[in-house]
Design a protein around this motif. Structure first.
Motif, PDB file in Angstrom:
ATOM      1  N   MET A   1      17.660  70.667  -3.901  1.00 29.05           N
ATOM      2  CA  MET A   1      17.510  69.883  -2.706  1.00 29.05           C
ATOM      3  C   MET A   1      16.132  70.179  -2.103  1.00 29.05           C
ATOM      4  O   MET A   1      15.672  71.308  -2.106  1.00 29.05           O
ATOM      5  CB  MET A   1      18.620  70.211  -1.706  1.00 29.05           C
ATOM      6  N   ALA A   2      15.500  69.151  -1.569  1.00 30.04           N
ATOM      7  CA  ALA A   2      14.166  69.290  -0.981  1.00 30.04           C
ATOM      8  C   ALA A   2      14.254  69.995   0.369  1.00 30.04           C
ATOM      9  O   ALA A   2      15.222  69.813   1.110  1.00 30.04           O
ATOM     10  CB  ALA A   2      13.536  67.924  -0.804  1.00 30.04           C
ATOM     11  N   PRO A   3      13.241  70.792   0.677  1.00 29.06           N
ATOM     12  CA  PRO A   3      13.250  71.458   1.992  1.00 29.06           C
ATOM     13  C   PRO A   3      13.045  70.436   3.101  1.00 29.06           C
ATOM     14  O   PRO A   3      12.476  69.373   2.879  1.00 29.06           O
ATOM     15  CB  PRO A   3      12.064  72.427   1.911  1.00 29.06           C
ATOM     16  N   PRO A   4      13.506  70.754   4.304  1.00 27.03           N
ATOM     17  CA  PRO A   4      13.338  69.810   5.404  1.00 27.03           C
ATOM     18  C   PRO A   4      11.849  69.593   5.701  1.00 27.03           C
ATOM     19  O   PRO A   4      11.022  70.488   5.535  1.00 27.03           O
ATOM     20  CB  PRO A   4      14.048  70.470   6.582  1.00 27.03           C
ATOM     21  N   SER A   5      11.540  68.404   6.145  1.00 23.30           N
ATOM     22  CA  SER A   5      10.152  68.051   6.435  1.00 23.30           C
ATOM     23  C   SER A   5       9.672  68.764   7.690  1.00 23.30           C
ATOM     24  O   SER A   5      10.428  68.963   8.642  1.00 23.30           O
ATOM     25  CB  SER A   5      10.036  66.537   6.641  1.00 23.30           C
ATOM     26  N   LYS A   6       8.378  69.106   7.682  1.00 28.02           N
ATOM     27  CA  LYS A   6       7.824  69.738   8.870  1.00 28.02           C
ATOM     28  C   LYS A   6       7.363  68.708   9.894  1.00 28.02           C
ATOM     29  O   LYS A   6       6.913  69.056  10.971  1.00 28.02           O
ATOM     30  CB  LYS A   6       6.677  70.679   8.504  1.00 28.02           C
ATOM     31  N   TYR A   7       7.488  67.426   9.554  1.00 25.63           N
ATOM     32  CA  TYR A   7       7.084  66.351  10.459  1.00 25.63           C
ATOM     33  C   TYR A   7       8.319  65.639  10.992  1.00 25.63           C
ATOM     34  O   TYR A   7       9.203  65.250  10.232  1.00 25.63           O
ATOM     35  CB  TYR A   7       6.192  65.340   9.737  1.00 25.63           C
ATOM     36  N   SER A   8       8.355  65.438  12.281  1.00 24.18           N
ATOM     37  CA  SER A   8       9.501  64.762  12.891  1.00 24.18           C
ATOM     38  C   SER A   8       9.447  63.262  12.578  1.00 24.18           C
ATOM     39  O   SER A   8       8.372  62.714  12.311  1.00 24.18           O
ATOM     40  CB  SER A   8       9.488  64.962  14.412  1.00 24.18           C
ATOM     41  N   PRO A   9      10.584  62.591  12.626  1.00 25.41           N
ATOM     42  CA  PRO A   9      10.595  61.139  12.400  1.00 25.41           C
ATOM     43  C   PRO A   9       9.707  60.395  13.398  1.00 25.41           C
ATOM     44  O   PRO A   9       9.081  59.401  13.048  1.00 25.41           O
ATOM     45  CB  PRO A   9      12.065  60.756  12.579  1.00 25.41           C
ATOM     46  N   GLU A  10       9.649  60.901  14.630  1.00 23.70           N
ATOM     47  CA  GLU A  10       8.808  60.264  15.648  1.00 23.70           C
ATOM     48  C   GLU A  10       7.332  60.366  15.267  1.00 23.70           C
ATOM     49  O   GLU A  10       6.577  59.408  15.414  1.00 23.70           O
ATOM     50  CB  GLU A  10       9.034  60.904  17.027  1.00 23.70           C
ATOM     51  N   PHE A  11       6.934  61.549  14.776  1.00 21.00           N
ATOM     52  CA  PHE A  11       5.547  61.734  14.355  1.00 21.00           C
ATOM     53  C   PHE A  11       5.225  60.816  13.176  1.00 21.00           C
ATOM     54  O   PHE A  11       4.167  60.194  13.135  1.00 21.00           O
ATOM     55  CB  PHE A  11       5.288  63.192  13.975  1.00 21.00           C
ATOM     56  N   ARG A  12       6.137  60.742  12.234  1.00 20.19           N
ATOM     57  CA  ARG A  12       5.925  59.867  11.070  1.00 20.19           C
ATOM     58  C   ARG A  12       5.723  58.420  11.506  1.00 20.19           C
ATOM     59  O   ARG A  12       4.803  57.746  11.058  1.00 20.19           O
ATOM     60  CB  ARG A  12       7.118  59.938  10.129  1.00 20.19           C
ATOM     61  N   GLU A  13       6.599  57.949  12.378  1.00 19.52           N
ATOM     62  CA  GLU A  13       6.517  56.553  12.828  1.00 19.52           C
ATOM     63  C   GLU A  13       5.210  56.303  13.581  1.00 19.52           C
ATOM     64  O   GLU A  13       4.564  55.279  13.381  1.00 19.52           O
ATOM     65  CB  GLU A  13       7.723  56.211  13.710  1.00 19.52           C
ATOM     66  N   GLU A  14       4.833  57.237  14.422  1.00 25.17           N
ATOM     67  CA  GLU A  14       3.578  57.095  15.175  1.00 25.17           C
ATOM     68  C   GLU A  14       2.384  57.088  14.220  1.00 25.17           C
ATOM     69  O   GLU A  14       1.461  56.284  14.377  1.00 25.17           O
ATOM     70  CB  GLU A  14       3.436  58.221  16.199  1.00 25.17           C
ATOM     71  N   ALA A  15       2.399  57.948  13.217  1.00 22.28           N
ATOM     72  CA  ALA A  15       1.312  58.001  12.235  1.00 22.28           C
ATOM     73  C   ALA A  15       1.223  56.690  11.453  1.00 22.28           C
ATOM     74  O   ALA A  15       0.123  56.166  11.211  1.00 22.28           O
ATOM     75  CB  ALA A  15       1.525  59.177  11.285  1.00 22.28           C
ATOM     76  N   VAL A  16       2.367  56.140  11.092  1.00 22.14           N
ATOM     77  CA  VAL A  16       2.393  54.859  10.365  1.00 22.14           C
ATOM     78  C   VAL A  16       1.823  53.753  11.239  1.00 22.14           C
ATOM     79  O   VAL A  16       1.010  52.931  10.772  1.00 22.14           O
ATOM     80  CB  VAL A  16       3.831  54.522   9.903  1.00 22.14           C
ATOM     81  N   GLN A  17       2.222  53.707  12.497  1.00 19.19           N
ATOM     82  CA  GLN A  17       1.719  52.672  13.407  1.00 19.19           C
ATOM     83  C   GLN A  17       0.206  52.791  13.585  1.00 19.19           C
ATOM     84  O   GLN A  17      -0.504  51.785  13.603  1.00 19.19           O
ATOM     85  CB  GLN A  17       2.430  52.744  14.761  1.00 19.19           C
ATOM     86  N   ILE A  18      -0.282  53.997  13.705  1.00 19.14           N
ATOM     87  CA  ILE A  18      -1.720  54.207  13.834  1.00 19.14           C
ATOM     88  C   ILE A  18      -2.429  53.711  12.571  1.00 19.14           C
ATOM     89  O   ILE A  18      -3.448  53.018  12.647  1.00 19.14           O
ATOM     90  CB  ILE A  18      -2.033  55.698  14.094  1.00 19.14           C
ATOM     91  N   ALA A  19      -1.884  54.052  11.414  1.00 11.01           N
ATOM     92  CA  ALA A  19      -2.495  53.644  10.146  1.00 11.01           C
ATOM     93  C   ALA A  19      -2.503  52.125   9.996  1.00 11.01           C
ATOM     94  O   ALA A  19      -3.489  51.553   9.522  1.00 11.01           O
ATOM     95  CB  ALA A  19      -1.753  54.289   8.980  1.00 11.01           C
ATOM     96  N   LEU A  20      -1.430  51.469  10.404  1.00  9.93           N
ATOM     97  CA  LEU A  20      -1.334  50.021  10.248  1.00  9.93           C
ATOM     98  C   LEU A  20      -2.230  49.283  11.243  1.00  9.93           C
ATOM     99  O   LEU A  20      -2.763  48.220  10.918  1.00  9.93           O
ATOM    100  CB  LEU A  20       0.112  49.558  10.411  1.00  9.93           C
ATOM    101  N   ARG A  21      -2.397  49.817  12.422  1.00 14.27           N
ATOM    102  CA  ARG A  21      -3.182  49.132  13.454  1.00 14.27           C
ATOM    103  C   ARG A  21      -4.675  49.456  13.386  1.00 14.27           C
ATOM    104  O   ARG A  21      -5.487  48.725  13.932  1.00 14.27           O
ATOM    105  CB  ARG A  21      -2.657  49.507  14.838  1.00 14.27           C
ATOM    106  N   SER A  22      -5.003  50.548  12.737  1.00 16.42           N
ATOM    107  CA  SER A  22      -6.387  51.010  12.700  1.00 16.42           C
ATOM    108  C   SER A  22      -7.211  50.199  11.703  1.00 16.42           C
ATOM    109  O   SER A  22      -6.694  49.684  10.712  1.00 16.42           O
ATOM    110  CB  SER A  22      -6.414  52.484  12.297  1.00 16.42           C
TER     111      SER A  22
END
Length: 96
Positions: A1-22
């Motif tokens: 089983m993979a270890p838990p991610s060190k990034y929260s779902p909120e951080f991931r979503e915010e990073a994706v939005q920044i990447a898509l809008r930038s």
């Protein structure tokens, strides 16, 4: 089983939005956010896959009307293009 991610779902979503809008590339955005570019690229792909409409989804009435209008306009422009090509050939003939 993979270890838990060190990034929260909120951080991931915010990073994706920044990447898509930038206007920056994903690699540049990832560097700004101190992420591995492949990690951010994976998040963006996953987001796009989850949020894009399926290819076999039915069109709404307004989408069908717009599609029909665009197809009509394409036919019209193609006819104009054929006419202009004929005109160009006529005027390009050598008068001698």
């Amino acid at each position: 089983m993979a270890p838990p991610s060190k990034y929260s779902p909120e951080f991931r979503e915010e990073a994706v939005q920044i990447a898509l809008r930038s206007s920056k590339t994903i690699s540049e955005t990832a560097r700004d956010l101190e992420l591995n570019p492949e990690t951010l690229r994976g998040w963006v792909k996953k987001h796009q896959k989850q949020h894009e409409p399926s290819a076999d989804a039915d069109l709404t009435v307004s989408e069908r009307a717009r599609l029909k209008e665009l197809e009509r306009r394409i036919r019209e422009v193609e006819m104009e293009n054929v006419f202009l090509k004929k005109c160009a050939a006529y005027f390009a003939r050598d008068p001698r």
